[in-house]
Scaffold this motif. Structure first.
Motif, mmCIF file in Angstrom:
data_model
loop_
_atom_site.group_PDB
_atom_site.id
_atom_site.type_symbol
_atom_site.label_atom_id
_atom_site.label_comp_id
_atom_site.label_asym_id
_atom_site.label_seq_id
_atom_site.Cartn_x
_atom_site.Cartn_y
_atom_site.Cartn_z
ATOM 1 N N LEU A 424 43.521 41.144 34.223
ATOM 2 C CA LEU A 424 45.062 41.280 34.236
ATOM 3 C C LEU A 424 45.527 41.854 35.665
ATOM 4 O O LEU A 424 46.746 41.576 36.123
ATOM 5 N N ASP A 425 44.402 42.230 36.583
ATOM 6 C CA ASP A 425 44.827 42.626 37.938
ATOM 7 C C ASP A 425 44.948 41.489 38.759
ATOM 8 O O ASP A 425 43.847 40.685 39.036
ATOM 9 N N LYS A 426 45.997 41.268 39.361
ATOM 10 C CA LYS A 426 46.017 40.172 40.174
ATOM 11 C C LYS A 426 45.301 40.124 41.661
ATOM 12 O O LYS A 426 44.881 39.244 42.231
ATOM 13 N N ASP A 427 44.928 41.392 42.000
ATOM 14 C CA ASP A 427 44.245 41.806 43.245
ATOM 15 C C ASP A 427 42.886 41.756 42.430
ATOM 16 O O ASP A 427 42.416 42.633 41.820
ATOM 17 N N GLU A 428 42.151 40.765 43.341
ATOM 18 C CA GLU A 428 40.681 40.824 42.748
ATOM 19 C C GLU A 428 39.683 41.800 43.649
ATOM 20 O O GLU A 428 38.602 41.441 43.561
ATOM 21 N N SER A 429 40.292 42.605 44.478
ATOM 22 C CA SER A 429 39.243 43.318 45.411
ATOM 23 C C SER A 429 38.258 44.089 44.538
ATOM 24 O O SER A 429 36.844 44.107 44.855
ATOM 25 N N PHE A 430 38.560 44.732 43.500
ATOM 26 C CA PHE A 430 37.765 45.612 42.863
ATOM 27 C C PHE A 430 36.618 44.370 41.861
ATOM 28 O O PHE A 430 35.602 44.926 42.124
ATOM 29 N N PHE A 431 37.291 43.310 41.541
ATOM 30 C CA PHE A 431 36.203 42.393 40.744
ATOM 31 C C PHE A 431 35.063 42.008 41.824
ATOM 32 O O PHE A 431 33.762 41.978 41.526
ATOM 33 N N HIS A 432 35.757 41.592 43.105
ATOM 34 C CA HIS A 432 34.496 41.375 44.243
ATOM 35 C C HIS A 432 33.557 42.303 44.559
ATOM 36 O O HIS A 432 32.438 41.982 44.638
ATOM 37 N N GLU A 433 34.288 43.638 44.761
ATOM 38 C CA GLU A 433 33.201 44.547 45.018
ATOM 39 C C GLU A 433 32.167 45.348 43.837
ATOM 40 O O GLU A 433 31.301 45.640 44.139
ATOM 41 N N LEU A 434 32.922 44.976 42.755
ATOM 42 C CA LEU A 434 32.088 45.191 41.438
ATOM 43 C C LEU A 434 30.832 44.467 41.503
ATOM 44 O O LEU A 434 29.812 44.792 41.409
ATOM 45 N N VAL A 435 30.999 42.989 41.641
ATOM 46 C CA VAL A 435 30.151 42.046 41.889
ATOM 47 C C VAL A 435 29.078 42.112 43.074
ATOM 48 O O VAL A 435 27.831 42.188 42.785
ATOM 49 N N LYS A 436 29.592 42.496 44.153
ATOM 50 C CA LYS A 436 28.849 42.689 45.406
ATOM 51 C C LYS A 436 28.029 43.930 45.474
ATOM 52 O O LYS A 436 26.866 44.092 46.105
ATOM 53 N N HIS A 437 28.552 44.913 45.097
ATOM 54 C CA HIS A 437 27.717 46.236 45.383
ATOM 55 C C HIS A 437 27.474 46.985 43.915
ATOM 56 O O HIS A 437 26.631 48.055 44.124
ATOM 57 N N HIS A 438 27.829 46.787 42.862
ATOM 58 C CA HIS A 438 27.888 47.869 41.715
ATOM 59 C C HIS A 438 27.136 47.245 40.445
ATOM 60 O O HIS A 438 27.086 47.776 39.304
#
Length: 611
Positions: A424-438
């Motif tokens: 639902l979050d139109k800003d995918e910044s968290f999704f990207h950093e989740l995949v990249k770092h966490h």
């Protein structure tokens, strides 16, 4: 050093210069002084208020002398079955004794009795006549009113009655226990404490129906399962601290009265609770008995929030922590993480930053902070509420702060992501950093099923939502140059799931390439909508009938279908497919779940040919 732990023996109590404790806290778990262990948290909260608390961890319930270790406490005994319901700790979904106990040293079983809260209370009452007893923790919280007990197959009374305790604390308990302690310390008798939020008490005085919602009697719900479902519906809709009413359940001439839930802790209160002087270790008392495995995952994890507005039917959080999210401040979490490198056991990895749902760091909408959660509406299911406020920004900033700390190599998120909320979050910044770092190569997610009919009953998002998440997860992995995988959590035999639904899920696993390594056969634990469905055959929210799997063979077939690739499941899978009229899935075609010929027989034929 044991001096910093709370006393676990009379000898340690004497070293502190105490003549006696104010409270003796009895727990079914080993004593681990860490905020993830409820007994330690409540004890430290009381200690901060100036009370002396001694810990009686896993006492031998067969010897009454074990409960006289500290003598008669000044105020009361506090009793908890432990971090989990004792029956869940002791038995599997098949009702067989567990082979290990993660809350006991060395994983040893047999150190906690069945129905621990009831057994401990009986021992306390025998050891000290007229001793005030307060019960709390998961077992007491979720069994506070009449409930279905899977292990006996019966409807049981409120645990307050069966334990003969004086008062029951439900929910997380900090506000309640402090208020009760202060009242008792001022001279108020335990039987007179009846107005504390988040507590349950017993009375023979009939409550005023104008002020209290009187539930169907235990006698009535025992006679009629539909009436039980209706009663559970009332309870479910009255768990919110802002809108919940006082409930009273009649038992003959007695009433068990449940006060409205306690309000969630505010940010500063939650910070204070988690920053108390915990030793963050197992008490040395256990010596060489072995580690307490439950500590391993939480030792270097950060509990960032409480509560969950996810609304999963099989989860007891609605009854225990509630739907309103309360969170710790970023500053508090960073302070805790900054101290990790000082521990010689720390290897640079923070195992988790989360709570019941990791990416819930604030209430679903601003209304919940002052008016509570809507009693008859779900925030996310079957579709997201238009009022939901989606923002991962603050959580993302927290993770970035943690990654910058000296001595931190990696920050993982393992406590579960609500992927429908994430999408639902139109800003995918968290999704990207989740995949990249966490993520450590695999991300555990919980679609639980794939049949939309079953998902609706579970309170989960539809199959299309999971498909969109799975697709985007793969795309982002490609964008950041990673090759990581999803590990789905699935539940077999959940109410509403038929063999046909299990076959549908098996076909989805075949087509998607996902492997069902994390399969849980549904366990009807107290305090959940799903358990009420399992017992009554009705969905309490709609009062419609629900298919219930109570046949062991069908349960085994549903589970086997989710792991159809395992050779040992072949016979059950074949039986299930034939029963469903899906013999088209037995054969040598690419879409078949199992081969037509038995693999062992085929090997034998090949050996004969080679000769």
């Amino acid at each position: 050093m044991t001096e910093s732990f709370l006393p676990v023996s009379k000898e340690e109590m004497n070293k502190k210069g105490w003549d006696r404790p104010d409270f003796v806290l009895v727990t079914g778990d080993a004593y681990v002084d860490h905020p993830s262990f409820g007994a330690a948290l409540i004890a430290r909260v009381l200690e901060k208020e100036g009370f002396r608390v001694a810990i009686l961890a896993q006492p031998d319930w067969r010897k009454i002398e074990s409960f006289r270790e500290f003598g008669r406490p000044r105020l009361a005994f506090l009793v908890t079955g432990g971090n989990m319901d004792s029956m869940v700790s002791n038995y599997t979904a098949a009702r067989k004794p567990r082979s290990s106990d993660v809350y006991s040293p060395g994983g040893k079983t047999g150190r906690r009795p069945d129905r621990a809260t009831i057994v401990y209370c009986a021992a306390v009452k025998q050891a000290f006549k007229k001793m005030p007893v307060i019960i709390g923790g998961m077992e007491a919280s979720l069994r506070r009113l009449a409930h279905y007990d899977y292990w006996s197959g019966k409807l049981r009374r409120s645990i307050l009655l069966d334990s003969k305790a004086d008062i029951l604390v439900y929910g997380m308990g900090e506000h309640q226990i402090v208020e009760i302690a202060r009242l008792m310390d001022s001279g108020v008798r335990i039987g007179e404490i009846q107005n504390v939020r988040g507590t349950v008490y017993r009375t023979q005085e009939k409550p005023d129906p104008a002020m209290v919602h009187i539930l169907p009697s235990y006698k009535d719900i025992s006679r009629d399962k539909r009436t039980f479902a209706q009663s559970f519906r009332i309870q479910y809709l009255n768990t919110d601290p802002f809108q919940g009413k006082t409930l009273a359940e009649p038992y003959g001439e007695d009433y068990v009265v449940q006060n409205p839930a306690a309000f969630p802790l505010k940010e500063e209160e939650l910070d204070g609770v988690y920053e108390l002087p915990y030793c963050r270790d197992v008490h040395p008392f256990y010596g060489k008995e072995g580690e307490v495995k439950a500590l391993e995952e939480v030792l270097f994890s950060l509990a960032s929030s409480r509560g969950c507005f996810g609304g999963c039917s099989f989860c007891a959080l609605n009854f225990h922590q509630g739907r309103i999210i309360s969170s710790r401040s970023r500053e508090s979490l960073v302070r805790e993480a900054a101290g990790f490198p000082e521990d010689s056991r720390f290897k640079g990895y923070i195992h988790d930053v989360g709570g019941p749902t990791a990416n819930f760091r604030k209430p679903a909408c601003s209304k919940q902070e002052t008016k509570g959660a809507c009693p008859e509406k779900s925030c996310l299911s079957p579709v997201p509420c238009p009022a939901i406020e989606v923002d991962h920004g603050e959580y993302l900033e927290l993770l970035r702060d943690l990654r910058k700390l000296e001595g931190i190599k990696k920050v993982f998120i393992r406590s579960g992501i609500r992927y429908d909320y994430l999408l639902l979050d139109k800003d995918e910044s968290f999704f990207h950093e989740l995949v990249k770092h966490h993520i450590s190569g695999q991300l555990k997610v919980a679609p639980e099923h794939i049949s939309d009919k079953v998902l609706t009953i579970m309170g989960k998002p539809g199959k299309d939502v999971f498909d969109r998440f799975r697709k985007r997860f793969g795309e982002i992995n490609e964008e950041v140059g990673k090759k990581q995988f999803l590990v789905p959590y699935l539940i077999s035999s959940h109410p509403g799931s038929t063999l046909d639904d299990a076959v549908e899920l098996a076909e989805y696993l075949r087509d998607s390439g996902l492997r069902a390594d994390q399969v849980q056969d549904f366990i009807p634990t107290p305090g959940t909508l799903s358990t009420a469905m399992f017992y009554s055959g009705y969905n309490p929210l709609t009062m419609k009938k629900v298919h219930v799997v109570d046949n062991p063979r069908e349960k085994a077939m549903q589970r086997a279908l989710l792991q159809y690739r395992k050779p040992q499941n072949r016979q059950l899978v074949e039986e299930a497919l034939k029963k469903c009229g899906r013999t088209d899935l037995i054969g040598n075609g690419a879409r078949c779940l199992i081969r037509k010929n038995d693999p062992a027989g085929m090997k034998k034929k090949r050996r004969q040919k080679s000769r």
